[in-house]
Design a protein around this motif. Structure first.
Motif, PDB file in Angstrom:
ATOM      1  N   GLU A  91      44.247  42.403  44.641  1.00 12.63           N
ATOM      2  CA  GLU A  91      44.782  43.701  44.177  1.00 12.63           C
ATOM      3  C   GLU A  91      43.840  44.856  44.617  1.00 12.63           C
ATOM      4  OE1 GLU A  91      47.413  46.644  42.623  1.00 12.63           O
ATOM      5  OE2 GLU A  91      47.863  44.188  42.453  1.00 12.63           O
ATOM      6  N   HIS A  92      42.505  44.563  44.304  1.00 10.39           N
ATOM      7  CA  HIS A  92      41.514  45.286  44.703  1.00 10.39           C
ATOM      8  C   HIS A  92      41.383  45.686  46.085  1.00 10.39           C
ATOM      9  CE1 HIS A  92      37.808  47.859  44.583  1.00 10.39           C
ATOM     10  NE2 HIS A  92      37.382  46.941  45.312  1.00 10.39           N
ATOM     11  N   ASP A  93      41.720  44.748  46.942  1.00 13.50           N
ATOM     12  CA  ASP A  93      41.569  45.032  48.361  1.00 13.50           C
ATOM     13  C   ASP A  93      42.793  45.679  48.917  1.00 13.50           C
ATOM     14  OD1 ASP A  93      39.484  43.339  48.578  1.00 13.50           O
ATOM     15  OD2 ASP A  93      40.512  41.427  48.917  1.00 13.50           O
ATOM     16  N   ILE A  94      43.917  45.575  48.209  1.00 12.78           N
ATOM     17  CA  ILE A  94      45.027  46.478  48.626  1.00 12.78           C
ATOM     18  C   ILE A  94      44.711  47.766  48.396  1.00 12.78           C
ATOM     19  CG2 ILE A  94      46.688  46.033  46.744  1.00 12.78           C
ATOM     20  CD1 ILE A  94      48.853  45.241  49.054  1.00 12.78           C
ATOM     21  N   ASP A  95      44.107  47.936  47.011  1.00 14.70           N
ATOM     22  CA  ASP A  95      44.047  49.280  46.959  1.00 14.70           C
ATOM     23  C   ASP A  95      42.940  50.342  47.636  1.00 14.70           C
ATOM     24  OD1 ASP A  95      45.483  49.228  44.456  1.00 14.70           O
ATOM     25  OD2 ASP A  95      43.557  48.618  42.969  1.00 14.70           O
ATOM     26  N   VAL A  96      42.326  49.490  48.013  1.00 11.49           N
ATOM     27  CA  VAL A  96      40.941  49.945  48.981  1.00 11.49           C
ATOM     28  C   VAL A  96      41.693  50.208  50.460  1.00 11.49           C
ATOM     29  CG1 VAL A  96      39.069  49.339  50.483  1.00 11.49           C
ATOM     30  CG2 VAL A  96      39.039  48.841  48.252  1.00 11.49           C
ATOM     31  N   LYS A  97      42.812  49.227  50.943  1.00 16.45           N
ATOM     32  CA  LYS A  97      43.401  49.566  52.069  1.00 16.45           C
ATOM     33  C   LYS A  97      44.438  50.990  51.957  1.00 16.45           C
ATOM     34  CE  LYS A  97      41.934  46.142  54.293  1.00 16.45           C
ATOM     35  NZ  LYS A  97      41.212  45.876  55.645  1.00 16.45           N
ATOM     36  N   THR A  98      45.028  50.961  50.841  1.00 18.77           N
ATOM     37  CA  THR A  98      45.990  51.933  50.412  1.00 18.77           C
ATOM     38  C   THR A  98      45.339  53.383  50.555  1.00 18.77           C
ATOM     39  OG1 THR A  98      47.162  50.545  48.889  1.00 18.77           O
ATOM     40  CG2 THR A  98      47.608  52.868  48.627  1.00 18.77           C
ATOM     41  N   ARG A  99      43.856  53.377  50.058  1.00 15.06           N
ATOM     42  CA  ARG A  99      43.375  54.671  49.919  1.00 15.06           C
ATOM     43  C   ARG A  99      42.907  54.935  51.743  1.00 15.06           C
ATOM     44  NH1 ARG A  99      41.027  52.822  45.445  1.00 15.06           N
ATOM     45  NH2 ARG A  99      39.232  52.043  46.239  1.00 15.06           N
ATOM     46  N   ALA A 100      42.540  54.068  52.451  1.00 11.01           N
ATOM     47  CA  ALA A 100      42.281  54.388  53.884  1.00 11.01           C
ATOM     48  C   ALA A 100      43.440  54.741  54.496  1.00 11.01           C
ATOM     49  CB  ALA A 100      41.823  53.088  54.397  1.00 11.01           C
ATOM     50  N   ALA A 101      44.926  54.221  54.172  1.00  9.68           N
ATOM     51  CA  ALA A 101      45.746  54.584  55.000  1.00  9.68           C
ATOM     52  C   ALA A 101      46.374  56.219  54.408  1.00  9.68           C
ATOM     53  CB  ALA A 101      46.996  53.575  54.561  1.00  9.68           C
ATOM     54  N   GLN A 102      46.134  56.111  53.121  1.00  6.89           N
ATOM     55  CA  GLN A 102      46.650  57.735  52.649  1.00  6.89           C
ATOM     56  C   GLN A 102      45.611  58.714  53.265  1.00  6.89           C
ATOM     57  OE1 GLN A 102      45.885  57.326  48.544  1.00  6.89           O
ATOM     58  NE2 GLN A 102      48.100  56.338  48.064  1.00  6.89           N
ATOM     59  N   LYS A 103      44.379  58.397  53.657  1.00  6.57           N
ATOM     60  CA  LYS A 103      43.314  59.360  54.340  1.00  6.57           C
ATOM     61  C   LYS A 103      43.878  59.475  55.747  1.00  6.57           C
ATOM     62  CE  LYS A 103      38.668  59.831  55.827  1.00  6.57           C
ATOM     63  NZ  LYS A 103      38.941  59.567  57.490  1.00  6.57           N
ATOM     64  N   PHE A 104      44.202  58.292  56.534  1.00  6.36           N
ATOM     65  CA  PHE A 104      44.698  58.539  57.943  1.00  6.36           C
ATOM     66  C   PHE A 104      45.978  59.344  57.836  1.00  6.36           C
ATOM     67  CE2 PHE A 104      42.696  54.065  58.631  1.00  6.36           C
ATOM     68  CZ  PHE A 104      41.875  54.559  58.939  1.00  6.36           C
ATOM     69  N   LEU A 105      47.056  59.276  56.968  1.00  8.44           N
ATOM     70  CA  LEU A 105      48.239  59.865  56.841  1.00  8.44           C
ATOM     71  C   LEU A 105      48.015  61.325  56.710  1.00  8.44           C
ATOM     72  CD1 LEU A 105      50.551  57.151  55.225  1.00  8.44           C
ATOM     73  CD2 LEU A 105      50.727  58.044  57.476  1.00  8.44           C
ATOM     74  N   LYS A 106      46.991  61.707  55.602  1.00 11.10           N
ATOM     75  CA  LYS A 106      46.896  63.035  55.215  1.00 11.10           C
ATOM     76  C   LYS A 106      46.195  63.721  56.685  1.00 11.10           C
ATOM     77  CE  LYS A 106      45.202  62.699  50.660  1.00 11.10           C
ATOM     78  NZ  LYS A 106      44.248  62.706  49.753  1.00 11.10           N
ATOM     79  N   ASP A 107      45.326  63.048  57.549  1.00 12.99           N
ATOM     80  CA  ASP A 107      44.860  63.568  58.672  1.00 12.99           C
ATOM     81  C   ASP A 107      45.974  63.757  60.011  1.00 12.99           C
ATOM     82  OD1 ASP A 107      42.556  63.865  57.423  1.00 12.99           O
ATOM     83  OD2 ASP A 107      41.805  61.688  58.229  1.00 12.99           O
ATOM     84  N   GLY A 108      47.053  63.293  59.569  1.00 13.54           N
ATOM     85  CA  GLY A 108      48.314  63.617  60.509  1.00 13.54           C
ATOM     86  C   GLY A 108      48.479  62.313  61.425  1.00 13.54           C
ATOM     87  N   ASP A 109      47.686  61.101  61.381  1.00 17.07           N
ATOM     88  CA  ASP A 109      47.622  60.049  62.308  1.00 17.07           C
ATOM     89  C   ASP A 109      48.948  59.150  61.646  1.00 17.07           C
ATOM     90  OD1 ASP A 109      45.533  61.044  63.585  1.00 17.07           O
ATOM     91  OD2 ASP A 109      44.313  60.127  62.344  1.00 17.07           O
TER      92      ASP A 109
END
Length: 165
Positions: A91-109
């Motif tokens: 669960e915690h690992d998927i939360d970390v990966k989710t935050r990383a993906a959200q950051k990438f998507l916010k940057d337009g990638d």
């Protein structure tokens, strides 16, 4: 081709305003261009006879390069970032990966989410599908699923694109 580079005997000449001047011998067309202090530029070499236009070629090339620079300036480069998950992710690992993906998507990638199945995990690919759908659900506010999860060899891959607006 411009001016002396044109090797045809006769050419159809169009003046700087787009008016047809008719078919002229190449010498006469070059003299006409010289009188008007313009260049004779072949614009339709495949036509019979080839079509040439009287224009200021230096100015034309400058305008073209200006348009190209403008187009490059307005172009948005889309990068693809990758987030790797596993079939046994906690669960915690998927939360970390989710935050990383959200950051990438916010940057337009775009984000490529992949799961590598090891050993016999491939026989339970439905677990990977569940994880992928759960991941997509967690970031639905930031991105949309562009490519549904599919298996390629031992990997399951899904692509997420940033949400418009």
């Amino acid at each position: 081709m411009i001016n002396e580079e044109i090797r045809d005997r006769e050419v159809r000449v169009v003046d700087e305003n787009g008016e047809q001047m008719g078919i002229l011998p190449i010498r006469q067309a070059l003299e006409l261009a010289e009188q008007k202090q313009l260049d004779l530029v072949k614009i339709a070499p495949q036509a019979k006879p080839p079509v040439c236009k009287l224009m200021d070629y230096g100015k034309y090339r400058f305008e073209q390069s200006k348009k190209e620079r403008e187009m490059r300036k307005n172009q948005k480069v889309v990068n693809i970032k990758e987030v790797r998950l596993s079939a046994t992710i906690e669960e915690h690992d998927i939360d970390v990966k989710t935050r990383a993906a959200q950051k990438f998507l916010k940057d337009g990638d775009k984000v490529k989410v992949s799961i590598r199945f090891r050993g016999r995990q491939i026989t339970h690919s439905e677990i990977g599908t569940e994880i992928m759908h759960d991941f997509a659900e967690r970031i639905k506010d930031f991105g949309i699923m562009e490519r549904k999860p599919i298996i390629e060899g031992r990997n399951m891959i899904m692509v997420l694109a940033p949400r418009e607006g």
